[in-house]
Design an enzyme around this catalytic site. Structure first.
Site, PDB file in Angstrom:
ATOM      1  N   HIS A 126       0.991  -1.059  -0.008  1.00 25.35           N
ATOM      2  CA  HIS A 126       0.068   0.047  -0.067  1.00 25.35           C
ATOM      3  C   HIS A 126       0.881   1.065  -0.113  1.00 25.35           C
ATOM      4  CE1 HIS A 126      -4.190  -1.581   1.546  1.00 25.35           C
ATOM      5  NE2 HIS A 126      -3.612  -2.400   0.466  1.00 25.35           N
ATOM      6  N   TYR A 166      -9.109   5.681   7.869  1.00 21.12           N
ATOM      7  CA  TYR A 166      -9.436   5.800   9.063  1.00 21.12           C
ATOM      8  C   TYR A 166     -10.435   7.144   9.167  1.00 21.12           C
ATOM      9  CZ  TYR A 166      -5.088   3.515   9.964  1.00 21.12           C
ATOM     10  OH  TYR A 166      -3.910   2.829  10.185  1.00 21.12           O
ATOM     11  N   PRO A 222      -4.154   0.231  18.838  1.00 21.32           N
ATOM     12  CA  PRO A 222      -3.802  -0.092  17.456  1.00 21.32           C
ATOM     13  C   PRO A 222      -4.003   0.932  16.348  1.00 21.32           C
ATOM     14  CG  PRO A 222      -5.906  -0.909  18.341  1.00 21.32           C
ATOM     15  CD  PRO A 222      -5.193  -0.331  19.402  1.00 21.32           C
ATOM     16  N   LYS A 262       1.179  -0.013  15.264  1.00 23.44           N
ATOM     17  CA  LYS A 262       2.518  -0.172  15.461  1.00 23.44           C
ATOM     18  C   LYS A 262       2.956  -1.517  16.554  1.00 23.44           C
ATOM     19  CE  LYS A 262       3.958   3.137  13.494  1.00 23.44           C
ATOM     20  NZ  LYS A 262       4.692   2.795  12.100  1.00 23.44           N
ATOM     21  N   TYR A 265       4.106   6.769   9.993  1.00 24.76           N
ATOM     22  CA  TYR A 265       3.166   5.741   9.849  1.00 24.76           C
ATOM     23  C   TYR A 265       4.163   4.389   9.016  1.00 24.76           C
ATOM     24  CZ  TYR A 265      -1.127   3.101   8.607  1.00 24.76           C
ATOM     25  OH  TYR A 265      -2.103   2.170   8.216  1.00 24.76           O
TER      26      TYR A 265
HETATM   27  C1  PHB Z   1      -6.032  -4.265  10.888  1.00 24.01           C
HETATM   28  O1  PHB Z   1      -6.044  -4.510   9.594  1.00 24.01           O
HETATM   29  O2  PHB Z   1      -6.387  -5.098  11.809  1.00 24.01           O
HETATM   30  C2  PHB Z   1      -5.576  -2.902  11.413  1.00 24.01           C
HETATM   31  C3  PHB Z   1      -4.999  -2.047  10.335  1.00 24.01           C
HETATM   32  C4  PHB Z   1      -4.411  -0.865  10.852  1.00 24.01           C
HETATM   33  C5  PHB Z   1      -4.655  -0.205  12.119  1.00 24.01           C
HETATM   34  C6  PHB Z   1      -5.095  -1.411  13.057  1.00 24.01           C
HETATM   35  C7  PHB Z   1      -5.481  -2.391  12.597  1.00 24.01           C
HETATM   36  O3  PHB Z   1      -4.092   0.842  12.267  1.00 24.01           O
END
Ligand code: PHB
Ligand code: APR
Length: 390
Positions: A72, A201, A293, A297, A385
């Site tokens: 990505h 997000y 989460p 990280k 990130y």
């Molecule tokens: C996930 O795919 O479970 C996931 C992806 C990004 C995040 C948290 C969880 O920041």
């Protein structure tokens, strides 16, 4: 029994450290409390930094990840009913992340360990580290009604937040720092195509939402919920309605829904224990630190801890120098705290806090607005990130 390194815990930290040690000819044994099936049943995050992916390649277990993982180059932040793309690849001069589930990483590491013929004791009960502040550490555990002892040179505490390693350290020898967030994440997995080609997000007055994925046919979605929410109060229909309410209209309308195959609520906390070394006992991964989460990280910090600790063990056994071990805690904590800061910042900027008030909401909005009006601000987001240098 005797070995060089006893590893407590067969999650990503323990398995990755074990694979690197085995490949380097440094004898090690993993002691795992749960069954192999239970370890593989855990649904966890799935965004790998390039450093993590490179370490898995170095461990010789990266083939499926490179074949099935999804590279990505960016992700979207959604607010004010719009999606705003963060172009990671452009902002970080060519870096990207790899979307590949942690369960798959664990699977690949377990397969690698079995192929190498290294020893893992599953369902090892009452694992206890002993005399790690002396020169003759050992670990005991119970299995099939017998107590076993393994003498070793070093103990790696890779047993997660609820493990025995950190808890076995005298209180006056360890200091912890914690922030518990007043909400949790309700997550589902569904075999439906993800709504976005990249992660989304969302900051919304009703609360945070995240659209992620495990593959192009399996979606992983989350919504922020009250800290005391119960998963049984969330039907699939209620979940789909709630996440679509929190996404821009066009995205919500495009979302394909379906039955959940996994649904659970996880609490959010930031936690760091200092130091990460106690004589012959070293803590790695969730045993030493926890991040919310939001910044993806957790797994990536486990990987950088393992990078530092493996290099330290290799230096000790092959170059007969303990410099790496002496520096491990400071080096790991320096990167841990920067990831803690970033994960706290992402969480603070994207979630609704019960006590944030009108002023707090305006500050949050100004933060998001500023991001997309300042290349410097967006670069800060992007470089954290994709992962700061090791
Ligand atoms: C996930 O795919 O479970 C996931 C992806 C990004 C995040 C948290 C969880 O920041
Ligand atoms: N004895 C033996 N094993 C134990 C004990 C114990 N007393 N306590 C816990 N364990 C095992 C757990 O069963 C688990 O398999 O240690 C392992 C710890 O694994 P994780 O919790 O996954 O921690 P870690 O390997 O550091 O990986 C961190 O996992 O939790 C996610 O978000 C986190 O992605 C991050 C990653």
């Amino acid at each position: 029994m005797r070995t060089k390194v006893v590893i407590i815990g067969s999650g990503p930290s323990g398995l990755l450290l074990g694979q690197l040690l085995t490949n380097a000819g440094i004898d090690n044994v993993i002691l795992e409390r749960a069954s192999k099936a239970h370890v593989l049943s855990r649904i966890r995050a799935g965004v790998l930094e390039e450093g993590t992916a490179a370490l898995l390649d170095e461990a010789g277990v990266g083939k499926r990840m490179r074949h099935e993982g999804l590279p990505h180059d960016g992700f979207d932040l959604a607010f004010d009913n719009r999606r705003h793309r963060v172009d990671l690849h452009e902002l970080t001069c060519g870096k990207r992340v790899l979307v590949y589930g942690q369960t798959e990483v664990t699977h690949d590491l377990m397969d690698g360990r079995e192929a190498a013929g290294a020893v893992t004791v599953y369902e090892a009960g009452n694992v206890q580290p002993h005399d790690y502040d002396g020169a003759r550490p050992y670990v005991t555990y119970e299995k099939n009604g017998n107590t076993h002892r393994i003498d070793c040179d070093f103990i790696a505490g890779c047993d997660g937040f609820h493990g025995i390693s950190r808890k076995s350290i005298p209180q006056d020898a360890i200091e912890s720092f914690e922030r518990v967030y007043p909400f949790g994440w309700l997550g589902i997995v569904a075999d439906v195509p993800p709504v976005g080609e990249e992660l989304i997000y969302a900051n919304h007055p009703r609360g945070f939402a995240l659209c992620s994925m495990r593959s192009t046919t399996r979606s992983r979605y989350y919504v922020q919920v009250e800290a005391d929410e119960r998963v049984e109060d969330w039907s699939d229909e209620r979940f789909w309605d709630e996440i679509r309410d929190r996404l821009p209209t066009a995205t919500a309308e495009a979302m394909i829904t379906g039955p959940s195959i996994e649904k659970s609520i996880a609490p959010l906390r930031s936690f760091v224990a200092e130091p990460m070394r106690f004589g012959c006992l070293f803590l790695t991964g969730d045993a030493a630190h926890i991040v919310p989460p939001t910044g993806a990280k957790g797994l990536n910090l486990a990987a950088s801890d393992v990078r530092y600790l493996f290099d330290a063990f290799r230096e000790f056994y092959i170059e007969r120098s303990s410099a790496g071990m002496d520096d491990y805690s400071n080096k790991a904590l320096s990167r841990v705290w920067k990831a803690e800061r970033f994960s706290w910042w992402m969480t603070s900027t994207l979630h609704r806090f019960p006590d944030q008030g009108a002023f707090g909401q305006r500050i949050q909005h100004a933060e998001l607005d500023y991001l997309f009006q300042s290349r410097a601000a967006l670069t800060m987001l992007a470089e954290n990130y994709v992962g700061l240098p090791y």
